[in-house]
Design an enzyme around this catalytic site. Sequence first.
Site, mmCIF file in Angstrom:
data_model
loop_
_atom_site.group_PDB
_atom_site.id
_atom_site.type_symbol
_atom_site.label_atom_id
_atom_site.label_comp_id
_atom_site.label_asym_id
_atom_site.label_seq_id
_atom_site.Cartn_x
_atom_site.Cartn_y
_atom_site.Cartn_z
ATOM 1 N N ASN A 51 0.785 -1.135 -0.174
ATOM 2 C CA ASN A 51 -0.143 0.104 -0.260
ATOM 3 C C ASN A 51 0.860 1.234 0.212
ATOM 4 O O ASN A 51 0.627 2.308 -0.739
ATOM 5 C CB ASN A 51 -0.755 0.140 1.512
ATOM 6 C CG ASN A 51 -1.894 0.721 1.049
ATOM 7 O OD1 ASN A 51 -2.156 1.310 -0.582
ATOM 8 N ND2 ASN A 51 -2.033 1.298 2.538
ATOM 9 N N GLY A 92 -0.257 8.636 -0.450
ATOM 10 C CA GLY A 92 0.131 10.183 -0.976
ATOM 11 C C GLY A 92 1.499 10.551 -1.382
ATOM 12 O O GLY A 92 1.413 11.731 -1.674
ATOM 13 N N ARG A 121 -12.340 14.173 8.633
ATOM 14 C CA ARG A 121 -12.822 13.297 7.857
ATOM 15 C C ARG A 121 -14.053 12.228 8.316
ATOM 16 O O ARG A 121 -14.629 12.277 7.513
ATOM 17 C CB ARG A 121 -11.266 12.023 7.569
ATOM 18 C CG ARG A 121 -10.152 12.570 6.886
ATOM 19 C CD ARG A 121 -9.108 11.719 6.968
ATOM 20 N NE ARG A 121 -7.503 12.279 6.215
ATOM 21 C CZ ARG A 121 -6.697 11.475 5.666
ATOM 22 N NH1 ARG A 121 -6.586 10.734 6.851
ATOM 23 N NH2 ARG A 121 -5.697 12.511 4.627
ATOM 24 N N ILE A 157 3.470 7.600 7.714
ATOM 25 C CA ILE A 157 5.000 7.214 7.157
ATOM 26 C C ILE A 157 6.051 7.549 8.343
ATOM 27 O O ILE A 157 6.860 6.322 8.217
ATOM 28 C CB ILE A 157 5.990 7.850 5.499
ATOM 29 C CG1 ILE A 157 4.650 7.872 4.689
ATOM 30 C CG2 ILE A 157 6.737 7.931 4.792
ATOM 31 C CD1 ILE A 157 4.730 8.735 3.119
#
Lengths: 511, 127
Positions: A87, A92, A338, A494
């Site tokens: 993934n 992004g 979100r 990340i």
Amino acid sequence: MKEEKGHQADRRKFLVGMGIAGAAATATLASPALAVAGNRCETKWDQEHEVVIIGSGFAGLAAAIQAKRLGAKSVVIFEKMAVFGGNSAVNGGLFAAPNTALQKKEGVKDSPERMAADQAKAGRGIANEEQLLHVAKRANEALQMTIDAGAEYFPYLQQLGGHSVPRTYQTTVAVGSGITQPLLNECKKLGVRLVNRTKFESLIFDDKGKVVGAKIREGYYFGRGKEGSPVNVRAARGVLIATGGFARNVGLRSAQDPTLTAEVGSTNPPNATGEGLLELFNVGAVPVHMAHIQTGPWASADEDGFGYVSNYSIYNFAHSISVFPKTGRRFMNEIADRKTRADAQLQCRDDNGNPLPPVTITSYEHAKQHPTMKKVLKYGVGWKFDTVEDLAKHHNIPVKALKQQIEEYNGYVKKGVDEQFGKPMAKAKDKYLKAPFVTVRNWPKVHYCQGGALTDVEARVIDSSTWKPIPGLYAAGEVAGGMHGVSRLGSCSIPDCMVMGMTAAENMMKS
Amino acid sequence: MSYKKLMFAVLLVFIACTVQAQETLKQFDGIKGRSYHADFYDGKSCDSCHDSKKPLNLPADDACLSCHDLDDLIKATERAKDEMGQNPHNNMHFGKDVPCMECHGEHQPREHMCQGCHSFKYKKFKQ
């Protein structure tokens, strides 16, 4: 041995059985074709490595590089898919870190404590603040590892939702592969063994309950009904599970959150199915925050995965309206958090209860400021209209109601106050909605699983029966749970993956 | 060209376009295969790609590359500058490392891998 899995009591018996075989195997490792007489679980080791890593995303790659730098002679990464990166290769490419070179250049005052505090706030009281701080303290070091490997970033910072200062780097390709590809090259340079089409099946323990290896299926072809053949891989220093989340496992995710049925897509590739996590639970890991699954309200009903619309919508929501096609009315603050937005979108349904994705309407002159608009139109996942009538006809929206809504909204732009949903209008200043328009159809997609297996700050997996780390077993990245709590901030996965992967490798090399 | 002939030509082009997707997949003796690999089927030389004459497994990930040159393929599928990353043989997500079989089917039609998330058109791609 497979039939012995799945039930805790059976599993314990299995551990003991494996333990005898495992101990014997360790003692006679020099003899490759080992068979233990009189034991029902005859084990022979087909391979041996110092460090065994399952999964080739950010966490696995960072761990492999760190292990090599610390002197590991033999490091292997097993990847389920045909390609490496998981993934991570399609995300992004956004990397948050405090006290970086770009912050220095832009004069941004920041600290690991501040970054961790921003994240803890979004975690709404249940985040693991010790882990957040650990990651924030070492995020810059992890960022440097990617730069040293050749990753390239835009020469400016971004300030994403929930962050109190700009601290987010983004790869120049605006994709995570801008990091995974350089890290893979670095792994190759360092002599890390990378094996694709190999699926992790189960962990192998010795008689003291230490993880000493893993059963791996070689020649596994995802989605083609080819399950491959199992081999036993000995891990001299430990096994790192870095298999990611379970966004694509509809059964597992809807068991946690019944709103996440098959009609909710995912930004993850189809392989994000979570078997690695389930095996951790099988061996007694503690499930944590499993129901906290983040959906992205910026995704599209008309393309699979993250696609183009996600980045398009993230940029445009602030100066756009989203309307429910049946009524032509807005139904949410387009830049709420979100979860608030995704919950509202899921309510948009036709008379039969089927999804009726809301239409997000943007003035062409504003949409065209972002490079994604060209792609959105070119690939048919967005539309351009010269008049509100054409727009209404295409999307089957009552035109009168829509005109009324646009007029009302433009009044809010003028006043700087959204009387309908309280949307902050600062970024919509002077951006009136007017023809020509560009539209996309949003529908939330499962993006990230905050839940997973409980680990400590050393990336060790905690045993639910002893509340101590399971020796030899590590987990890092999305498969580990609890760090972020209710909501993970953008660009914080990340650094989490990279730092915890590095941490796991360091602990393995100490063992 | 008469109107009739023109319409016939249009029809032919139309048919060609609609069948183009699978036009190279032919029935050989006992198995389907690509027309441009007909030589393999004449002599039943399964081991041109598979590891034996009577294959049990899929070919190795790099089997095709013993005849096809990756750099040539990359050149042949080059995209415009702003879409460089869409070159299937050297793409943004996975570089040059995608095994051929992830997109190409020798014995059956296959969708290309990008299709999972993107609606890119690869005009020369044979399904």
